[in-house]
Write a protein that holds these residues in place. Structure first.
Motif, PDB file in Angstrom:
ATOM      1  N   ALA A   1       0.926  -1.057   0.111  1.00 23.08           N
ATOM      2  CA  ALA A   1      -0.037  -0.003  -0.083  1.00 23.08           C
ATOM      3  C   ALA A   1       0.765   1.063  -0.018  1.00 23.08           C
ATOM      4  O   ALA A   1       0.546   2.289  -0.749  1.00 23.08           O
ATOM      5  N   LYS A   2       1.885   1.210   0.955  1.00 17.97           N
ATOM      6  CA  LYS A   2       2.631   2.412   0.942  1.00 17.97           C
ATOM      7  C   LYS A   2       3.375   2.649  -0.529  1.00 17.97           C
ATOM      8  O   LYS A   2       3.383   3.985  -0.919  1.00 17.97           O
ATOM      9  N   ALA A   3       3.880   1.712  -1.037  1.00 18.56           N
ATOM     10  CA  ALA A   3       4.672   1.785  -2.436  1.00 18.56           C
ATOM     11  C   ALA A   3       3.626   2.231  -3.384  1.00 18.56           C
ATOM     12  O   ALA A   3       4.056   3.251  -4.426  1.00 18.56           O
ATOM     13  N   GLN A   4       2.606   1.803  -3.456  1.00 21.05           N
ATOM     14  CA  GLN A   4       1.391   1.945  -4.521  1.00 21.05           C
ATOM     15  C   GLN A   4       1.068   3.657  -4.272  1.00 21.05           C
ATOM     16  O   GLN A   4       1.059   4.310  -5.145  1.00 21.05           O
ATOM     17  N   PHE A   5       0.911   4.204  -3.043  1.00 16.22           N
ATOM     18  CA  PHE A   5       0.440   5.375  -2.735  1.00 16.22           C
ATOM     19  C   PHE A   5       1.487   6.441  -3.041  1.00 16.22           C
ATOM     20  O   PHE A   5       1.138   7.430  -3.606  1.00 16.22           O
TER      21      PHE A   5
ATOM     22  N   GLU B   1      -0.520  16.074  -9.956  1.00 13.57           N
ATOM     23  CA  GLU B   1      -0.239  17.241  -9.017  1.00 13.57           C
ATOM     24  C   GLU B   1      -1.493  17.765  -8.423  1.00 13.57           C
ATOM     25  O   GLU B   1      -1.445  18.812  -7.713  1.00 13.57           O
ATOM     26  N   ASP B   2      -2.739  17.093  -8.570  1.00 10.48           N
ATOM     27  CA  ASP B   2      -3.758  17.667  -8.214  1.00 10.48           C
ATOM     28  C   ASP B   2      -4.131  17.270  -6.669  1.00 10.48           C
ATOM     29  O   ASP B   2      -3.670  16.333  -5.973  1.00 10.48           O
TER      30      ASP B   2
ATOM     31  N   ASN C   1      -3.970  15.031  -1.015  1.00 10.71           N
ATOM     32  CA  ASN C   1      -4.365  14.980   0.094  1.00 10.71           C
ATOM     33  C   ASN C   1      -5.060  13.837   0.409  1.00 10.71           C
ATOM     34  O   ASN C   1      -5.028  13.190   1.582  1.00 10.71           O
ATOM     35  N   SER C   2      -5.672  13.264  -0.444  1.00 13.70           N
ATOM     36  CA  SER C   2      -6.150  11.862  -0.264  1.00 13.70           C
ATOM     37  C   SER C   2      -5.332  10.835  -0.106  1.00 13.70           C
ATOM     38  O   SER C   2      -5.411   9.936   0.960  1.00 13.70           O
ATOM     39  N   VAL C   3      -4.550  10.650  -0.894  1.00 16.21           N
ATOM     40  CA  VAL C   3      -3.398   9.756  -0.845  1.00 16.21           C
ATOM     41  C   VAL C   3      -2.666   9.940   0.485  1.00 16.21           C
ATOM     42  O   VAL C   3      -2.160   8.977   1.263  1.00 16.21           O
TER      43      VAL C   3
END
Length: 275
Positions: free
Chosen positions: A248-252, A260-261, A266-268
């Protein structure tokens, strides 16, 4: 999270991520319906109530254009002229993002002429309204109208998997969700790389708590469609919910490099802070 909300995410609303600020799309009217609703009983009163609310949101110029077109509906003339007027009215509301109202007029035009292009416009508009609907009655009604008009196109051209996917998602929100899931599986049998079908199957796996299965779906999605940002994000969500924290950490972190949104970032970051 409610089943309906998760389905809405699957068709583009992305409530979990907060990826996009979407406009509200509810409709209502009464005035102009008298001239045309009597001629087409197949378009329900939910639509006749669905144009007036939007009317108040029109600019004076837009109101003038709509009034002029409505006036033409009462004039004697060729049938195709009336169809063209209804199509134009639908186009105005479509451009404004008032999808219930757009579907209303496109549906009247489609039923007037039996033109499959207009049926597709009606079905697509109702589908957009479906994705925004939160009220149970609105969800059911827009789903039914989507099915009615898109199935009309599919009967003529069953190869339109893009439309079949949308119809499938409306069935998923119904009392018989397996009908929609079966349709999505049929789509993937015909086209194993179908972007919409894989995505929606992944969302449905999240909805049912099958996070490892969801991760498999989103892994397939980004393998075939690496630029699908929603899929990249939900792969991270699936890993997170499956307690695969390192993945999960690597994917996020990978998603952070893709956009750059501010809302997405913020969600990530919110998920990363929990890891």
């Amino acid at each position: 999270m409610k089943k309906t909300q998760l389905i809405l995410i699957g068709v583009g609303i992305l409530a979990i991520a907060g990826l996009y600020a979407l406009p509200s799309v509810v409709v209502d009217n009464e005035g102009e319906v008298d001239a045309i609703s009597q001629e087409n009983a197949s378009v329900g009163t939910a639509d006749s109530d669905a144009v007036a609310m939007h009317e108040a949101e029109l600019t004076p110029d837009q109101q003038g254009a709509v009034s002029k077109l409505r006036g033409q509906l009462n004039q004697e003339g060729a049938e195709n002229s009336k169809t063209a007027v209804l199509d134009s009215l639908g186009g105005i509301y479509q451009e404004l993002g008032k999808f219930d109202s757009a579907g209303y007029y496109f549906a009247l035009a489609a039923d007037e002429s039996k033109d499959l292009a207009l049926a597709e416009k009606a079905g697509e508009s109702y589908y957009e309204a479906f994705t925004f609907a939160l009220d149970a009655n609105k969800v059911a009604y827009t789903a039914e109208q989507t099915q009615k008009y898109l199935n009309r196109v599919l009967e003529n051209d069953p190869t339109r998997l893009d439309l079949k996917t949308k119809v499938a998602m409306t069935y998923v929100s119904s009392s018989n969700p397996m009908q929609g899931i079966t349709m999505l599986r049929e789509i993937l049998e015909q086209d194993p790389q179908n972007e919409d079908a894989i995505f929606n199957m992944g969302i449905l796996a999240i909805q049912s708590g099958q996070y490892k299965r969801a991760a498999e779906r989103f892994e397939d999605l980004i393998k075939y469609h690496p630029q699908n940002l929603q899929g990249q994000f939900y792969l991270g969500v699936s890993y997170f919910e499956a307690n695969q924290k390192s993945k999960a950490k690597a994917q996020f972190e990978s998603v952070l490099e893709m956009t750059e949104d501010e809302m997405i970032l913020n969600s990530v970051q919110g998920y990363l802070d929990k890891l």
